[in-house]
Structures are given as C-alpha cells and as structure tokens.
Design an enzyme around this catalytic site. Structure first.
Site, PDB file in Angstrom:
ATOM      1  N   ASN A   6      39.197  29.560  50.731  1.00  0.00           N
ATOM      2  CA  ASN A   6      39.056  29.818  49.297  1.00  0.00           C
ATOM      3  C   ASN A   6      40.164  29.058  48.576  1.00  0.00           C
ATOM      4  OD1 ASN A   6      38.913  30.856  46.725  1.00  0.00           O
ATOM      5  ND2 ASN A   6      39.563  32.938  47.277  1.00  0.00           N
ATOM      6  N   LYS A   8      40.644  28.654  45.489  1.00  0.00           N
ATOM      7  CA  LYS A   8      41.005  29.224  44.172  1.00  0.00           C
ATOM      8  C   LYS A   8      41.065  28.092  43.128  1.00  0.00           C
ATOM      9  CE  LYS A   8      43.095  32.999  46.625  1.00  0.00           C
ATOM     10  NZ  LYS A   8      44.064  34.080  46.677  1.00  0.00           N
ATOM     11  N   HIS A  92      35.947  38.886  44.305  1.00  0.00           N
ATOM     12  CA  HIS A  92      37.321  38.674  44.775  1.00  0.00           C
ATOM     13  C   HIS A  92      38.270  39.527  43.931  1.00  0.00           C
ATOM     14  CE1 HIS A  92      41.162  36.796  45.599  1.00  0.00           C
ATOM     15  NE2 HIS A  92      40.619  36.326  46.700  1.00  0.00           N
ATOM     16  N   GLU A  94      40.995  38.964  42.605  1.00  0.00           N
ATOM     17  CA  GLU A  94      41.550  38.295  41.421  1.00  0.00           C
ATOM     18  C   GLU A  94      40.555  38.340  40.259  1.00  0.00           C
ATOM     19  OE1 GLU A  94      42.682  34.680  43.414  1.00  0.00           O
ATOM     20  OE2 GLU A  94      44.297  35.770  44.414  1.00  0.00           O
ATOM     21  N   GLU A 168      39.875  42.362  52.091  1.00  0.00           N
ATOM     22  CA  GLU A 168      41.089  41.699  51.632  1.00  0.00           C
ATOM     23  C   GLU A 168      41.981  42.722  50.927  1.00  0.00           C
ATOM     24  OE1 GLU A 168      40.550  37.189  51.147  1.00  0.00           O
ATOM     25  OE2 GLU A 168      39.926  38.115  49.297  1.00  0.00           O
ATOM     26  N   GLY A 174      48.214  36.553  49.141  1.00  0.00           N
ATOM     27  CA  GLY A 174      49.229  35.658  48.593  1.00  0.00           C
ATOM     28  C   GLY A 174      50.636  36.215  48.646  1.00  0.00           C
ATOM     29  N   SER A 212      46.902  36.551  53.350  1.00  0.00           N
ATOM     30  CA  SER A 212      48.036  35.899  54.011  1.00  0.00           C
ATOM     31  C   SER A 212      47.744  35.457  55.449  1.00  0.00           C
ATOM     32  CB  SER A 212      49.275  36.799  53.960  1.00  0.00           C
ATOM     33  OG  SER A 212      49.702  36.979  52.624  1.00  0.00           O
TER      34      SER A 212
HETATM   35  P1  PGA Z   1      45.798  34.169  50.737  1.00  0.00           P
HETATM   36  O1  PGA Z   1      44.474  34.447  49.892  1.00  0.00           O
HETATM   37  O2  PGA Z   1      45.337  33.678  52.098  1.00  0.00           O
HETATM   38  O3  PGA Z   1      46.542  33.122  49.959  1.00  0.00           O
HETATM   39  O4  PGA Z   1      46.532  35.451  50.855  1.00  0.00           O
HETATM   40  C1  PGA Z   1      43.334  35.012  50.474  1.00  0.00           C
HETATM   41  C2  PGA Z   1      42.267  35.235  49.432  1.00  0.00           C
HETATM   42  O5  PGA Z   1      42.608  35.622  48.306  1.00  0.00           O
HETATM   43  O6  PGA Z   1      41.065  35.019  49.699  1.00  0.00           O
END
Ligand code: PGA
Length: 250
Positions: A6, A8, A92, A94, A168, A174, A212
């Site tokens: 992903n 983003k 997601h 976010e 997640e 992140g 992460s």
């Molecule tokens: P990350 O993001 O691996 O940077 O923690 C995962 C995600 O949000 O899909």
C-alpha cells in the site's frame, strides 16, 4: 501468500516506474507469492503497462460507492477496472479517521466493487485504547460484520478470494510497533471464526496482517498458521525491503 504493498500518497511517476521495474526484475520473488501493489490512483495508468504481462496484480486504495456523476474527487469501480486493476482496498484506518468513513460506507463500497467484478481488501483494526481496555475483539467483530458487502434489499454472491480481510491494529500502523505473534494469532483466528459464522458455504477469505511489517519481522509473521499474507505500507516503498518480505513468504 498475499504480499500487498500500500503505497498510500507516495511516489511520483519516475519513482513509481523505478520501484515497479526493480520488483519485476527481481529473481528473488517466489513464484507462489501473490504480489499486489496499490499505488495512488493517478499512477495506475503509468504502472499498468509495466505489470500487465507479469504476475503482479494492481489495485486502487479506495473507490466510490456510486457509479458515476457529480462526485468531485472520487473514482468508480468501473474506472478502476478499466485502468487495469483487479483489487481495491476499502476501509483503511487512515480513511476511516481522516475521511470519516464508516463501516456502513465500507459495506456499500465493497458491495459495489464486488458487484462490478473487483476483489476487495477490507481493513479493520482497533485503536490503542480499545486494545488496552480489552474491548478490541468485540470492536473488531462489529467492524467486520458491518463492513462486509451488504446493500439494503440486495443479496450478493461472493466467490472464493473475492474478499480479503486485512487486520491492521491502528496502533501498529506506521508506528514501528508491530503486534506480537500472539496478538496476531488471537485476532486472525477470531476473524476466521466470525467469517465461518457469516458465510455458511465457507468461501475462502484470506486474512492478512498489516502494521509496521518490514523485511526483518515479516518472516516470523508470515510463518503464523492463521496469517495468509501481509499488507505493507512504508516498507513497500523500498524495492529491496518489499522483495525481502516476498522472499520471506516461502
Ligand atoms: P505500515 O502501513 O506498514 O507503514 O505500518 C501499513 C498500512 O497502513 O497498510
């Protein structure tokens, strides 16, 4: 094993082409790995010609719940399919937090995307507070059941692998804080049990972990019995790391 990147809101077209070409040229990606990349939608037409004769699958990071019309800034499932994608990520965290997307929006979007022929990755995950006050399993159950494809008065036929669930935990995204193997196994088994209850005909719905994931921790995570793959954010932007994660799926 699903290894999904992903991206983003990262990469310009030059960086995207470089990253994808490095992944395509790698000899280290096991043939069994199911590689998917989710670039920003404006880069999909740049990437599609590069991956179209490879095993790499392409997806969008969101779709509209509408077909077309006056929805400034949105893209429809048909447009995503037309651009060469097979997948879309929905719900997601976010988008849930920054765009105030609800599980009921996710449910309508997943209904629309599946009925148009896309495969969906539906994301669910608990906050740190919900983990700490031990309400996370019931929160996840509600998020899951209310994000699955539903539309008032309509039924949808879902086939194997058309839905993937990404667990997640918000506190792991992140943050560099990865969930423990026990955390992941507990939740993935719980999700799989819930899915068995919802879908009487036990269709195949992979459950993947995100938060992460990196080149170092992925081999342990991918070895867990209940894990069918990973959704990778930050580490999917570095070809060496992403390739190593795919290699660890063997
Ligand atoms: P990350 O993001 O691996 O940077 O923690 C995962 C995600 O949000 O899909």
């Amino acid at each position: 094993m699903i290894i999904a990147g992903n991206w983003k809101m990262n990469c310009d077209s030059r960086q995207a082409i470089k990253l994808v070409n490095e992944i395509i040229k790698s000899n280290d990606i096991p043939i069994e790995a199911n590689i998917m990349i989710f670039p920003p939608s404006i880069l999909i037409p740049v990437i599609f010609p590069l991956i179209k004769n490879t095993k790499i699958k392409l997806g969008a990071q969101d779709c509209s719940l509408n077909d077309n019309g006056a929805y400034t800034g949105q893209i429809s499932s048909d447009m995503i399919l037309d651009a060469g994608c097979e997948y879309v990520i929905l719900g997601h965290s976010e988008r849930r937090s920054m765009c105030k997307e609800t599980s009921s929006d996710v449910s309508l979007k997943s209904f629309k995307a599946i009925s148009k022929g896309l495969n969906v990755i539906i994301c669910i995950g608990e906050s740190l507070k919900e983990r700490e006050d031990n309400s996370f399993l019931s929160i996840l159950e509600t998020q899951l059941s209310s994000s699955l494809p539903q539309s008032i008065g309509s039924q949808i036929e879902v086939s194997d692998f058309q839905i993937t669930i990404a667990y997640e935990p918000i506190w792991a995204i992140g943050s560099g804080k990865v969930a423990t193997n026990e955390n992941i196994e507990e939740v993935h088994k719980f999700i799989k049990n819930c899915l068995n209850d919802y879908f009487e005909n036990s269709i195949k719905i992979p459950v993947i972990y995100g938060g992460s994931v990196n080149a170092n921790n992925s081999s342990q995570i991918l070895k867990l019995n209940s894990v069918d793959g990973v959704l990778v954010g930050g580490a999917s932007l570095k070809s060496d790391d992403f390739i190593k994660i795919a290699k660890n799926s063997l």
